[in-house]
Each structure stands twice: as C-alpha cells, then as structure tokens.
Write a protein that holds these residues in place. Structure first.
Motif, PDB file in Angstrom:
ATOM      1  N   UNK A   1      45.318  40.793  45.866  1.00  0.00           N
ATOM      2  CA  UNK A   1      44.243  41.611  45.325  1.00  0.00           C
ATOM      3  C   UNK A   1      42.928  40.869  45.549  1.00  0.00           C
ATOM      4  N   UNK A   2      42.035  41.398  46.375  1.00  0.00           N
ATOM      5  CA  UNK A   2      40.847  40.648  46.786  1.00  0.00           C
ATOM      6  C   UNK A   2      40.011  40.090  45.643  1.00  0.00           C
ATOM      7  N   UNK A   3      39.950  40.795  44.525  1.00  0.00           N
ATOM      8  CA  UNK A   3      39.131  40.323  43.407  1.00  0.00           C
ATOM      9  C   UNK A   3      39.867  39.356  42.481  1.00  0.00           C
ATOM     10  N   UNK A   4      41.171  39.164  42.725  1.00  0.00           N
ATOM     11  CA  UNK A   4      41.943  38.295  41.841  1.00  0.00           C
ATOM     12  C   UNK A   4      42.696  37.221  42.612  1.00  0.00           C
ATOM     13  N   UNK A   5      43.503  37.639  43.570  1.00  0.00           N
ATOM     14  CA  UNK A   5      44.331  36.697  44.299  1.00  0.00           C
ATOM     15  C   UNK A   5      45.730  37.247  44.492  1.00  0.00           C
TER      16      UNK A   5
ATOM     17  N   UNK B   1      39.206  31.949  48.706  1.00  0.00           N
ATOM     18  CA  UNK B   1      40.410  32.684  48.301  1.00  0.00           C
ATOM     19  C   UNK B   1      41.391  31.798  47.541  1.00  0.00           C
ATOM     20  N   UNK B   2      42.001  32.384  46.515  1.00  0.00           N
ATOM     21  CA  UNK B   2      43.070  31.706  45.791  1.00  0.00           C
ATOM     22  C   UNK B   2      44.325  31.776  46.653  1.00  0.00           C
TER      23      UNK B   2
ATOM     24  N   UNK C   1      48.024  34.651  40.854  1.00  0.00           N
ATOM     25  CA  UNK C   1      46.848  35.006  40.058  1.00  0.00           C
ATOM     26  C   UNK C   1      47.218  35.527  38.679  1.00  0.00           C
ATOM     27  N   UNK C   2      48.416  36.053  38.519  1.00  0.00           N
ATOM     28  CA  UNK C   2      48.822  36.615  37.229  1.00  0.00           C
ATOM     29  C   UNK C   2      49.296  35.546  36.257  1.00  0.00           C
ATOM     30  N   UNK C   3      50.168  34.660  36.731  1.00  0.00           N
ATOM     31  CA  UNK C   3      50.794  33.686  35.839  1.00  0.00           C
ATOM     32  C   UNK C   3      50.281  32.262  36.015  1.00  0.00           C
TER      33      UNK C   3
END
Length: 237
Positions: free
Chosen positions: A169-173, A148-149, A154-156
């Motif tokens: 968000x499980x697929x992103x972080x 996990x991140x 995860x966005x920026x």
C-alpha cells in the motif's frame, strides 16, 4: 541580493534555445541542487561553452543570480566518462527526467548528487542497467522524504518473511497478501532484496521495477515520464 557561485560540481540535465544565440541550462549542482542558468551566446560557433554544456559529463560551473534564473559565467570539464550509448544513453536521459520532474529548484541534495554521479559512472561501465535505475529511484524517493518501507510489515511491524507475498500500500507499506494477483503484490524476498540493493533474481528485478514505478508515479501527480515509455519499448527496464 545577488549571489555568486564558483567552480561548483555540476551536471547538465537539459538545455533549450533562448533567443538567437543563447541557451537556458537546467543544471544539477552538488551544493545548490537544481538550478536554471542563462548561458549568453553559448550557441555561437566560437563560444567557449558550446562544446562544454553537454549532458552526462562532470563539470564545474560558475554563475551569479539575483532571481530564479541565474547568469552562467564559466563552464569547464571536471573529468570524463565513457560516452553513454544505446539503451545506456536512454537510461541517462531517464535519470535526468526524474531529477527535473521531482527535485525542486534550489533544494540541495548532496547525497543524491553523489548517487547520480555514481549512477552515470555505472552506466558508462556497463553495470546492469536495471540495477542502476532501481538503486537511483530508491535513493531519490528517500531524499524526497518518501523512503519505501521494505523490511517490516506495515500492519504488525513484524520482519518481512522471504517466502510470503505482500500487497504494497503506497501510503503505508507492505501488508500480508490474500490475493497474489493484486497490482502491487510482491514477494517478501523482493522487498528484502530491494532493501539490500540485490537485483540478481529475475523476479526481484521485475517486481522492484513495478513497485518503484507506482511509488514514483504518486510523486509525479499525473505527469508522464517520456523516457520511461521509450525504455519500456526498448527493453522493459
């Protein structure tokens, strides 16, 4: 081609009866990963293996195999731990179920094997159970390629802010949260604590449990962890 392994560090994850006197043993080994072995005659009263093939004790196993199911040749003690009892015993069964459900057979993970051994030792010594489970869950996800991140948005890509809330968000972080009531809403401090393996804060323990439960659930693809349900009834670990 038949392969043979001797004196391999291992733990028994699960056994079940086979025919009248034998056992099939699901074992977690350091060099070979999870393997299935046929222990012929292990249920006979005078079998030397009868009192050895027990969960939560370090063993040395020897076997030969030409197919997915090998033939267990030898099993011996390789040390001793304080017996697990009560909730600690259920935590041990939970670790075993995670490995059985998520780790493919014949897929070596030496670091995960070591983490499993350390987790059993910690449980036997009375280390807080929630921290042992969360640490192992995080290591298991990483070994499976789904670490996990935890330390960056995860966005920026910006560092996680301890005082801010995030939606994971499980697929992103983690993403900045606008609605703290979201199912996967966690504080920045929890993410940083989880990354550092620090579980002193009650909020961290609760949010880390929730987050890792969802991340592991994704990998289970609908399978139910029976030991988790029992643990939840006992203490909501």
């Amino acid at each position: 081609m038949k392969r043979r392994a001797d004196h391999q560090p291992a733990y028994v994850l699960h056994t079940y009866a086979y025919k009248e006197t034998s056992l099939i043993v699901e074992a977690f080994t350091r060099a070979f990963g999870r393997v299935a072995l046929l222990a012929r005659g292990a249920r006979r009263p005078r079998s030397a293996m009868r009192g050895v093939l027990l969960a939560f004790h370090p063993l040395r196993l020897g076997w030969s195999a030409s197919a997915e199911l090998g033939n267990l040749i030898s099993a011996e003690w390789a040390g001793a731990l304080q017996p697990l009892a009560g909730r600690g015993l259920m935590c041990g069964f939970y670790l075993n179920e995670l490995v059985l459900r998520l780790l493919p057979r014949d897929d070596p993970h030496e670091a995960l094997f070591d983490a499993y051994a350390e987790s059993l030792k910690a449980l036997s010594e009375g280390v807080p159970q929630s921290s042992v489970l969360r640490s192992f869950e995080k290591r298991l996800l990483a070994e499976l390629g789904y670490a996990p991140l935890l330390e960056r948005d995860a966005a920026s890509g910006a560092p996680i802010e301890p005082g801010r809330r995030y939606v994971y968000e499980p697929d992103r972080g983690p993403m900045p949260s606008k609605n703290s009531s979201s199912e996967l809403s966690v504080s920045g401090q929890t993410l940083l604590d989880l990354a550092a393996g620090q579980y002193e804060r009650p909020e961290t323990r609760e949010e880390a449990r929730m987050l890792l439960r969802v991340l592991i659930g994704q990998r289970l693809h609908g399978q139910v962890l029976h030991t988790r349900a029992v643990l939840r009834e006992l203490s909501d670990l």
